[in-house]
Design a protein around this motif. Structure first.
Motif, PDB file in Angstrom:
ATOM      1  N   CYS B  69       0.865  -1.182   0.000  1.00 30.41           N
ATOM      2  CA  CYS B  69       0.000   0.000   0.000  1.00 30.41           C
ATOM      3  C   CYS B  69       0.900   1.230   0.000  1.00 30.41           C
ATOM      4  O   CYS B  69       1.022   1.909   1.024  1.00 30.41           O
ATOM      5  CB  CYS B  69      -0.887   0.008   1.252  1.00 30.41           C
ATOM      6  N   PRO B  70       1.528   1.534  -1.131  1.00 28.19           N
ATOM      7  CA  PRO B  70       2.444   2.673  -1.178  1.00 28.19           C
ATOM      8  C   PRO B  70       1.680   3.986  -1.042  1.00 28.19           C
ATOM      9  O   PRO B  70       0.502   4.069  -1.395  1.00 28.19           O
ATOM     10  CB  PRO B  70       3.099   2.543  -2.554  1.00 28.19           C
ATOM     11  N   SER B  71       2.358   4.980  -0.536  1.00 24.79           N
ATOM     12  CA  SER B  71       1.696   6.292  -0.428  1.00 24.79           C
ATOM     13  C   SER B  71       1.491   6.859  -1.834  1.00 24.79           C
ATOM     14  O   SER B  71       2.319   6.664  -2.714  1.00 24.79           O
ATOM     15  CB  SER B  71       2.533   7.242   0.428  1.00 24.79           C
ATOM     16  N   ASN B  72       0.366   7.506  -2.025  1.00 29.53           N
ATOM     17  CA  ASN B  72       0.036   8.156  -3.298  1.00 29.53           C
ATOM     18  C   ASN B  72      -0.096   7.206  -4.479  1.00 29.53           C
ATOM     19  O   ASN B  72       0.016   7.625  -5.637  1.00 29.53           O
ATOM     20  CB  ASN B  72       1.074   9.249  -3.628  1.00 29.53           C
ATOM     21  N   SER B  73      -0.290   5.910  -4.203  1.00 27.30           N
ATOM     22  CA  SER B  73      -0.533   4.922  -5.257  1.00 27.30           C
ATOM     23  C   SER B  73      -1.561   3.927  -4.766  1.00 27.30           C
ATOM     24  O   SER B  73      -1.710   3.765  -3.551  1.00 27.30           O
ATOM     25  CB  SER B  73       0.751   4.170  -5.614  1.00 27.30           C
ATOM     26  N   PRO B  74      -2.239   3.226  -5.705  1.00 26.27           N
ATOM     27  CA  PRO B  74      -3.201   2.219  -5.235  1.00 26.27           C
ATOM     28  C   PRO B  74      -2.510   1.117  -4.449  1.00 26.27           C
ATOM     29  O   PRO B  74      -1.336   0.805  -4.675  1.00 26.27           O
ATOM     30  CB  PRO B  74      -3.785   1.666  -6.533  1.00 26.27           C
ATOM     31  N   CYS B  75      -3.259   0.519  -3.526  1.00 28.93           N
ATOM     32  CA  CYS B  75      -2.793  -0.696  -2.874  1.00 28.93           C
ATOM     33  C   CYS B  75      -2.897  -1.829  -3.901  1.00 28.93           C
ATOM     34  O   CYS B  75      -3.667  -1.736  -4.860  1.00 28.93           O
ATOM     35  CB  CYS B  75      -3.681  -1.037  -1.671  1.00 28.93           C
ATOM     36  N   SER B  76      -2.135  -2.875  -3.694  1.00 22.13           N
ATOM     37  CA  SER B  76      -2.196  -3.998  -4.615  1.00 22.13           C
ATOM     38  C   SER B  76      -2.025  -5.310  -3.877  1.00 22.13           C
ATOM     39  O   SER B  76      -1.404  -5.369  -2.811  1.00 22.13           O
ATOM     40  CB  SER B  76      -1.137  -3.873  -5.712  1.00 22.13           C
ATOM     41  N   LEU B  77      -2.608  -6.343  -4.488  1.00 24.20           N
ATOM     42  CA  LEU B  77      -2.461  -7.714  -3.996  1.00 24.20           C
ATOM     43  C   LEU B  77      -2.100  -8.554  -5.206  1.00 24.20           C
ATOM     44  O   LEU B  77      -2.797  -8.502  -6.227  1.00 24.20           O
ATOM     45  CB  LEU B  77      -3.767  -8.212  -3.374  1.00 24.20           C
ATOM     46  N   GLU B  78      -1.019  -9.286  -5.120  1.00 25.74           N
ATOM     47  CA  GLU B  78      -0.573 -10.093  -6.249  1.00 25.74           C
ATOM     48  C   GLU B  78      -0.319 -11.524  -5.807  1.00 25.74           C
ATOM     49  O   GLU B  78       0.359 -11.763  -4.800  1.00 25.74           O
ATOM     50  CB  GLU B  78       0.709  -9.509  -6.863  1.00 25.74           C
ATOM     51  N   ILE B  79      -0.881 -12.447  -6.564  1.00 23.51           N
ATOM     52  CA  ILE B  79      -0.601 -13.860  -6.341  1.00 23.51           C
ATOM     53  C   ILE B  79       0.538 -14.224  -7.281  1.00 23.51           C
ATOM     54  O   ILE B  79       0.440 -14.029  -8.494  1.00 23.51           O
ATOM     55  CB  ILE B  79      -1.844 -14.727  -6.616  1.00 23.51           C
TER      56      ILE B  79
END
Lengths: 110, 112
Positions: B69-79
């Motif tokens: 969940c970087p600042s100023n960017s979308p959060c992401s989930l990657e398999i």
């Protein structure tokens, strides 16, 4: 680790009936308890929540919490077909975690 | 209406492929959760963040998933390497505090 269990798994009631859904939790330190409702194909949405022992009523819905017995419940008065949905109970567990039960599928028959 | 935005809504991957999904939490919510909802509607907590820091994650997430969940960017989930059992609805949610969470509409992953 917090465990949250719901009963029953599914429930069919006639329109106008009182519906009661139950939830037990294992972490006596939990501070936040909530019921969420998920209509088919939609995101879950918070319905009601409670922090302290007792009851809270909002319209046809009542939430009841008994921390000593590790139990909380949702009661729906005068159930309507539009109440048909998946109901999820949730209890907080340290570190900002919200643990959900596996859900009760409610069907209200017209 | 929830202001948690998840993309894509649908994702189809082959076994062994990477699968990445994104989430923009509601503005002002410091806590972000990822849950997996399987075909039996069971909710499984995967990971949560407060601001950019991981608060808690389950073993599965630690080993086969990567999330940020970087600042100023979308959060992401990657398999990293998708398995058939990963087919599910992945729900992102955000919260202003340790109370109500607001869900996005989810990313439905199908692993073929």
């Amino acid at each position: 680790q917090q465990k949250v269990q719901q009963s029953p798994e599914s429930l069919i009631v006639p329109e106008g009936a009182m519906t009661s859904l139950n939830c037990t939790f294992s972490d006596s330190a939990s501070q936040y308890f909530a019921w969420y409702r998920q209509h088919s194909g939609k995101a879950p949405k918070a319905l009601m929540s409670i922090f302290s022992n007792g009851e809270k009523e909002e319209g046809r819905f009542t939430i009841h919490l008994n921390k000593a017995s590790l139990h909380f419940s949702l009661h729906i008065r005068d159930s309507q077909p539009s109440d048909s949905a998946l109901y999820l109970c949730a209890a907080s567990s340290g570190s900002w975690q919200l643990i959900f039960g596996s859900g009760t599928q409610l069907t209200v028959m017209p | 209406n929830s202001k948690v935005i998840q993309t894509p809504r649908y994702l189809v991957k082959g076994q062994g492929q990477k699968a990445k999904m994104r989430c923009i939490p509601e503005k002002g919510h410091p806590v972000v959760f990822w849950y997996q909802q399987n075909k039996n509607n069971e909710f499984k907590f995967l990971i949560n963040f407060q601001n950019q820091e991981v608060l808690q994650q389950i073993d599965m997430t630690e080993k086969r998933f990567s999330a940020e969940c970087p600042s100023n960017s979308p959060c992401s989930l990657e398999i990293q390497s998708s398995e058939a059992g990963d087919s599910a609805l992945y729900l992102c949610a955000s919260s202003p505090a340790n109370t109500e969470v607001f869900f996005g509409k989810g990313t439905r992953l199908t692993v073929v």
